[in-house]
Write a protein that holds these residues in place. Structure first.
Motif, PDB file in Angstrom:
ATOM      1  N   THR A 172     -30.246 -49.450  35.455  1.00 48.49           N
ATOM      2  CA  THR A 172     -30.891 -50.318  36.436  1.00 48.49           C
ATOM      3  C   THR A 172     -29.860 -51.257  37.024  1.00 48.49           C
ATOM      4  O   THR A 172     -28.925 -51.669  36.362  1.00 48.49           O
ATOM      5  CB  THR A 172     -32.021 -51.142  35.781  1.00 48.49           C
ATOM      6  OG1 THR A 172     -31.469 -51.882  34.692  1.00 48.49           O
ATOM      7  CG2 THR A 172     -33.138 -50.255  35.286  1.00 48.49           C
ATOM      8  N   GLU A 197     -34.137 -38.790  30.960  1.00 51.95           N
ATOM      9  CA  GLU A 197     -34.533 -39.527  32.162  1.00 51.95           C
ATOM     10  C   GLU A 197     -35.039 -40.924  31.811  1.00 51.95           C
ATOM     11  O   GLU A 197     -34.805 -41.872  32.559  1.00 51.95           O
ATOM     12  CB  GLU A 197     -35.598 -38.757  32.939  1.00 51.95           C
ATOM     13  CG  GLU A 197     -35.062 -37.531  33.640  1.00 51.95           C
ATOM     14  CD  GLU A 197     -33.962 -37.853  34.644  1.00 51.95           C
ATOM     15  OE1 GLU A 197     -34.096 -38.846  35.395  1.00 51.95           O
ATOM     16  OE2 GLU A 197     -32.969 -37.114  34.671  1.00 51.95           O
ATOM     17  N   HIS A 231     -33.404 -44.204  33.306  1.00 51.57           N
ATOM     18  CA  HIS A 231     -34.243 -45.164  34.030  1.00 51.57           C
ATOM     19  C   HIS A 231     -34.084 -46.578  33.463  1.00 51.57           C
ATOM     20  O   HIS A 231     -34.022 -47.553  34.215  1.00 51.57           O
ATOM     21  CB  HIS A 231     -35.707 -44.741  33.969  1.00 51.57           C
ATOM     22  CG  HIS A 231     -36.639 -45.737  34.571  1.00 51.57           C
ATOM     23  ND1 HIS A 231     -36.708 -45.957  35.927  1.00 51.57           N
ATOM     24  CD2 HIS A 231     -37.520 -46.585  34.002  1.00 51.57           C
ATOM     25  CE1 HIS A 231     -37.604 -46.894  36.166  1.00 51.57           C
ATOM     26  NE2 HIS A 231     -38.110 -47.293  35.015  1.00 51.57           N
TER      27      HIS A 231
END
Length: 127
Positions: free
Chosen positions: A65, A57, A61
């Motif tokens: 983006t 994760e 993340h």
């Protein structure tokens, strides 16, 4: 120049400057980049043994983006360099049963560490 070109150039420059820490132990400069990338992937592979979903994760993340600024793109490209290899391996391993998953995650960590040590031995010899 576009923001992508600037951020890719700055990411390469950042990784190159960071890899200069290994020049002090008599390793040639371009090889130090490989050592930094192997070591950072090995560190994240070690953490992936225990918190695999968290590391995946964190990668998602930072890498996925949709921002277009130079700083966020530098973050994206350095994230890919520092633990893209680990993410690729862990995304394949996460589909396996838990015991096999953890065993192969440990094996992957050891493989990265052994590759890092092989480069160290090639340049410094057995002492």
């Amino acid at each position: 120049m576009t923001t992508k070109t600037i951020s890719i150039s700055l990411s390469i420059l950042f990784i190159s400057v960071l890899s200069l820490i290994f020049v002090g132990i008599d390793i040639a400069f371009p090889t130090t980049i490989i050592m930094v990338l192997l070591l950072s992937n090995a560190i994240f592979a070690f953490f992936s043994i225990f918190i695999q979903r968290g590391i995946m994760e964190l990668y998602k993340h930072n890498f996925h983006t949709e921002k277009n600024g130079v700083i966020s793109l530098i973050n994206k490209y350095t994230t890919f360099a520092f633990f893209g290899l680990n993410y690729g391996a862990q995304s394949a391993l996460i589909r396996l049963p838990l015991l096999i998953n953890k065993l192969l995650s440990l094996l992957f960590f050891l493989l990265l560490l052994v590759n890092w040590l092989i480069i160290l031995v090639i340049f410094n010899g057995l002492q």
